[in-house]
Design an enzyme around this catalytic site. Structure first.
Site, PDB file in Angstrom:
ATOM      1  CE  LYS A   1      -1.694   1.507   4.058  1.00 25.22           C
ATOM      2  NZ  LYS A   1      -1.368   2.887   4.439  1.00 25.22           N
TER       3      LYS A   1
ATOM      4  NE  ARG B   1       1.214  11.389   7.275  1.00 29.11           N
ATOM      5  CZ  ARG B   1       1.323  12.678   7.601  1.00 29.11           C
ATOM      6  NH1 ARG B   1       0.238  13.392   7.837  1.00 29.11           N
ATOM      7  NH2 ARG B   1       2.502  13.252   7.698  1.00 29.11           N
TER       8      ARG B   1
ATOM      9  CB  CYS C   1      -4.377   9.763  11.553  1.00 31.40           C
ATOM     10  SG  CYS C   1      -2.832   8.983  11.859  1.00 31.40           S
TER      11      CYS C   1
ATOM     12  NE  ARG D   1       1.209  10.067  10.377  1.00 30.20           N
ATOM     13  CZ  ARG D   1       0.644   9.069   9.690  1.00 30.20           C
ATOM     14  NH1 ARG D   1      -0.532   8.634  10.061  1.00 30.20           N
ATOM     15  NH2 ARG D   1       1.231   8.557   8.653  1.00 30.20           N
ATOM     16  N   PRO D   2       3.034  16.099  11.296  1.00 35.05           N
ATOM     17  CG  PRO D   2       4.986  16.904  12.271  1.00 35.05           C
ATOM     18  CD  PRO D   2       3.927  15.853  12.435  1.00 35.05           C
ATOM     19  CB  ILE D   3       3.698  17.973   5.907  1.00 35.35           C
ATOM     20  CG1 ILE D   3       2.937  19.294   5.831  1.00 35.35           C
ATOM     21  CG2 ILE D   3       2.750  16.805   5.973  1.00 35.35           C
ATOM     22  CD1 ILE D   3       2.230  19.456   4.474  1.00 35.35           C
ATOM     23  CG  ASP D   4       8.328  19.813  10.113  1.00 36.60           C
ATOM     24  OD1 ASP D   4       7.547  18.862  10.352  1.00 36.60           O
ATOM     25  OD2 ASP D   4       9.523  19.790  10.470  1.00 36.60           O
ATOM     26  CD  GLN D   5      12.178  17.907   8.553  1.00 39.55           C
ATOM     27  OE1 GLN D   5      13.220  17.803   7.901  1.00 39.55           O
ATOM     28  NE2 GLN D   5      11.987  18.846   9.469  1.00 39.55           N
TER      29      GLN D   5
ATOM     30  CG  ASP E   1       3.340   1.231   9.550  1.00 36.34           C
ATOM     31  OD1 ASP E   1       3.463   1.486   8.345  1.00 36.34           O
ATOM     32  OD2 ASP E   1       3.158   2.113  10.411  1.00 36.34           O
TER      33      ASP E   1
ATOM     34  CB  ILE F   1       7.996   6.159  14.561  1.00 35.13           C
ATOM     35  CG1 ILE F   1       9.152   5.188  14.362  1.00 35.13           C
ATOM     36  CG2 ILE F   1       7.667   6.960  13.306  1.00 35.13           C
ATOM     37  CD1 ILE F   1      10.415   5.773  13.788  1.00 35.13           C
TER      38      ILE F   1
ATOM     39  NE  ARG G   1      -7.318   4.936   5.775  1.00 32.94           N
ATOM     40  CZ  ARG G   1      -6.857   6.062   6.303  1.00 32.94           C
ATOM     41  NH1 ARG G   1      -7.323   6.490   7.456  1.00 32.94           N
ATOM     42  NH2 ARG G   1      -5.918   6.749   5.698  1.00 32.94           N
TER      43      ARG G   1
HETATM   44  C1  EPZ Z   1       4.460   6.641   6.363  1.00 32.82           C
HETATM   45  O1  EPZ Z   1       3.820   7.715   7.018  1.00 32.82           O
HETATM   46  C2  EPZ Z   1       3.442   5.527   6.322  1.00 32.82           C
HETATM   47  N1  EPZ Z   1       2.266   5.973   5.595  1.00 32.82           N
HETATM   48  C3  EPZ Z   1       3.037   5.115   7.740  1.00 32.82           C
HETATM   49  O2  EPZ Z   1       2.219   3.965   7.621  1.00 32.82           O
HETATM   50  C4  EPZ Z   1       4.295   4.719   8.510  1.00 32.82           C
HETATM   51  O3  EPZ Z   1       3.921   4.466   9.859  1.00 32.82           O
HETATM   52  C5  EPZ Z   1       5.320   5.847   8.472  1.00 32.82           C
HETATM   53  O4  EPZ Z   1       5.609   6.190   7.094  1.00 32.82           O
HETATM   54  C6  EPZ Z   1       6.631   5.449   9.131  1.00 32.82           C
HETATM   55  O5  EPZ Z   1       7.145   4.308   8.511  1.00 32.82           O
HETATM   56  C7  EPZ Z   1       2.327   6.011   4.240  1.00 32.82           C
HETATM   57  O6  EPZ Z   1       3.325   5.690   3.648  1.00 32.82           O
HETATM   58  C8  EPZ Z   1       1.081   6.469   3.543  1.00 32.82           C
HETATM   59  P1  EPZ Z   1       6.939   9.722   8.357  1.00 32.82           P
HETATM   60  P2  EPZ Z   1       4.518   9.173   6.991  1.00 32.82           P
HETATM   61  O7  EPZ Z   1       6.935  10.991   7.608  1.00 32.82           O
HETATM   62  O8  EPZ Z   1       5.268   9.347   5.742  1.00 32.82           O
HETATM   63  C9  EPZ Z   1       7.631  12.894  11.786  1.00 32.82           C
HETATM   64  C10 EPZ Z   1       0.327   2.638   7.894  1.00 32.82           C
HETATM   65  O9  EPZ Z   1      -0.050   2.041   8.908  1.00 32.82           O
HETATM   66  N2  EPZ Z   1       7.570  13.892  10.706  1.00 32.82           N
HETATM   67  O10 EPZ Z   1       7.992   8.705   8.074  1.00 32.82           O
HETATM   68  O11 EPZ Z   1       3.504  10.176   7.352  1.00 32.82           O
HETATM   69  C11 EPZ Z   1       6.301  12.225  12.016  1.00 32.82           C
HETATM   70  O12 EPZ Z   1       5.505  12.989  12.900  1.00 32.82           O
HETATM   71  C12 EPZ Z   1       0.829   4.054   8.012  1.00 32.82           C
HETATM   72  O13 EPZ Z   1       0.376   2.140   6.737  1.00 32.82           O
HETATM   73  C13 EPZ Z   1       7.868  15.223  10.979  1.00 32.82           C
HETATM   74  O14 EPZ Z   1       8.167  15.591  12.113  1.00 32.82           O
HETATM   75  O15 EPZ Z   1       5.530   9.010   8.204  1.00 32.82           O
HETATM   76  C14 EPZ Z   1       6.730  10.908  12.631  1.00 32.82           C
HETATM   77  O16 EPZ Z   1       6.981  11.111  14.004  1.00 32.82           O
HETATM   78  C15 EPZ Z   1       0.654   4.614   9.417  1.00 32.82           C
HETATM   79  N3  EPZ Z   1       7.825  16.126   9.969  1.00 32.82           N
HETATM   80  C16 EPZ Z   1       8.045  10.589  11.933  1.00 32.82           C
HETATM   81  O17 EPZ Z   1       8.497  11.828  11.379  1.00 32.82           O
HETATM   82  C17 EPZ Z   1       7.498  15.764   8.679  1.00 32.82           C
HETATM   83  O18 EPZ Z   1       7.492  16.645   7.788  1.00 32.82           O
HETATM   84  C18 EPZ Z   1       7.927   9.598  10.798  1.00 32.82           C
HETATM   85  O19 EPZ Z   1       6.921  10.057   9.927  1.00 32.82           O
HETATM   86  C19 EPZ Z   1       7.193  14.414   8.420  1.00 32.82           C
HETATM   87  C20 EPZ Z   1       7.239  13.491   9.438  1.00 32.82           C
END
Ligand code: EPZ
Length: 430
Positions: free
Chosen positions: A22, A93, A117, A122-126, A305, A327, A397
């Site tokens: 997925k 997301r 969620c 789940r910020p997107i600052d990066q 996950d 995480i 989902r």
């Molecule tokens: C992806 O989410 C997956 N979702 C998540 O799977 C998975 O848990 C996660 O990666 C970690 O492996 C999809 O791929 C659709 P991250 P993502 O950015 O990309 C922080 C599932 O069950 N962060 O790697 O949103 C964030 O808050 C889902 O299938 C920032 O601070 O995860 C978290 O603490 C749940 N700033 C950490 O990084 C940012 O700009 C990892 O998040 C982005 C993230």
């Protein structure tokens, strides 16, 4: 309201086929609109998040043709809209991947901010940091991210946090930028590599995906391709935990064993047998399993996950286990539900201490999120008696034909949406 009803206590046995990943498919589908030529994608999982994203892709004007349940043809040549905005896309997301894809191709994108969620803010600052480094102006207005650039040029980006989404998103935008971009402290998950391989099959020039430094040399255009998605590491791991927890013997087919190494290692530490083949793993659950400790980390560490599913397996081991969720800040919501089934887990901050119990008892529980919901299904399959799970939309989902696949390995589970069906199921299996 649809719910799962499960009669537990039976060791699972047989063979199960794993669907496409997925979290690779979501990035790849977004990237598919970056060319004006035909793109055929195979081994798509037939799950809700994928189908929602496909709807959104056709909403912005791309041509989307479902070849069969797991194959789609996309042509992004007629996209007339770079603002993606509809109710259902807000629910997933991964809609943020449209920013990187549309910004890369059209130098402009407007996408609703993804909601938080149940597992964290789940910020997107990066993501935004990466787009700005490439030269885009990014603002947040009225709940949407607006990104635009006259030109996208090379950048050297160091991610402050290892982020799957930010790595994929910025990699997509950089693929059509001018010059060379370097991403440092990049995520290394299998799905990052899959998205990079997909983009390269369209003519992109991306090196180092799967390491923490990714080098991207921008190209002018991307061309069509045919691509097959890798198997889903997390679905495979979920069935591995299911086999171990029910003390069963299950062959999990269509997997890449290398992607499952951290899960296999933990199940073996607990005393289970894990046999690796080229494209399959067999898990044989030990009667008496030992406690162990888990700390979730970016790949190749133990995947977040898989944390809830492993916690359920650990709850049925002898001794106490410690699970550290490094995480996300809110990924223990299933603990209260497991307590209703006799689970004995104490949560302090991002650490859960799990005391092994003899067995769960069936109860009525609610799925708090996707992976916690899958974990409750595993608990129900192990429990004495009947377990009813509400809010199973979360589970649908991310898991294709979940109840059918579980029945295929001997699990007693049905999806019901009325009291009458519930009673019928209980009579049938009692
Ligand atoms: C992806 O989410 C997956 N979702 C998540 O799977 C998975 O848990 C996660 O990666 C970690 O492996 C999809 O791929 C659709 P991250 P993502 O950015 O990309 C922080 C599932 O069950 N962060 O790697 O949103 C964030 O808050 C889902 O299938 C920032 O601070 O995860 C978290 O603490 C749940 N700033 C950490 O990084 C940012 O700009 C990892 O998040 C982005 C993230």
């Amino acid at each position: 309201m649809e719910q799962y009803i499960i009669k537990g206590g039976k060791p699972l046995s047989g063979e199960v086929n794993i669907s496409g990943a997925k979290n690779a498919a979501l990035g790849i589908l977004a990237a598919a609109v970056m060319t004006d030529e035909d793109v055929t994608i195979e081994n798509l999982p037939d799950v809700r998040d994928i189908n929602v994203l496909l709807e959104a892709i056709s909403e912005i004007g791309a041509y989307v043709k479902r070849i069969d349940r797991h194959t789609v043809l996309i042509n992004g040549g007629n996209i007339r809209e770079v603002s993606v905005d509809d109710d259902y896309i807000r629910k997933i997301r991964a809609s943020y991947y449209f920013i990187g894809a549309l910004l890369g191709k059209y130098r402009k994108a407007q996408v609703p901010l993804p909601g938080g969620c149940n597992i964290g803010s789940r910020p997107i600052d990066q993501h935004i940091k990466g787009f700005r480094a490439l030269g885009a102006k990014v603002t947040i207005e009225r709940g949407a991210v607006i990104a635009e650039a006259d030109r996208l040029s090379s950048a050297h980006i160091y991610f402050d946090v290892v982020s799957v989404g930010a790595t994929i998103n910025v990699m997509m935008a950089a693929a059509l930028s001018e010059g060379r971009t370097i991403l440092e402290n990049a995520a290394k998950e299998p799905h990052i590599v899959d998205v990079a391989n997909f983009l390269n099959s369209m003519g992109a020039n991306i090196k180092g995906a799967g390491t923490d430094t990714i080098r991207i040399t921008g190209v002018k255009k991307l061309h069509g391709t045919e691509y097959s998605i890798i198997p889903d590491q997390i679905e495979a791991g979920t069935f591995m935990c299911m086999a171990a927890a029910t003390r069963g013997n299950v062959l999990i087919k269509n997997v890449i064993p290398k992607h499952l190494e951290s899960i296999s290692a933990k199940l073996i530490e607990m005393g289970n047998e894990v046999i690796e083949y080229d494209e399959a793993v067999r898990v044989i659950g030990a009667e008496h399993q030992r406690h162990t400790d888990i700390k979730t980390l970016p790949y190749p560490g133990f995947p977040t996950d898989m944390q809830p599913q492993m916690a359920v397996s650990l709850a049925l081991c002898e001794g106490s286990s410690m699970v550290t969720e490094s995480i996300f800040e809110n990924r223990f919501k299933y603990v209260d539900e497991l307590a209703r089934m006799g689970g004995s887990i104490k949560v302090e901050g991002n650490v859960a201490v799990i005391d092994g119990i003899k067995g769960f008892t069936g109860a009525a529980v609610n799925a708090p999120d996707l992976r916690a919901g899958a974990a409750l299904v595993i608990a129900g399959l192990c429990a004495d008696g009947f377990t009813e799970i509400d809010e199973i939309g979360y589970i649908q989902r991310g898991y294709e034909c979940f109840e059918e696949k579980i029945r295929g390995i001997g699990g007693i589970i049905e999806k019901v949406d009325s009291e009458k069906d519930l009673k019928k199921f209980k009579l049938k299996v009692s």
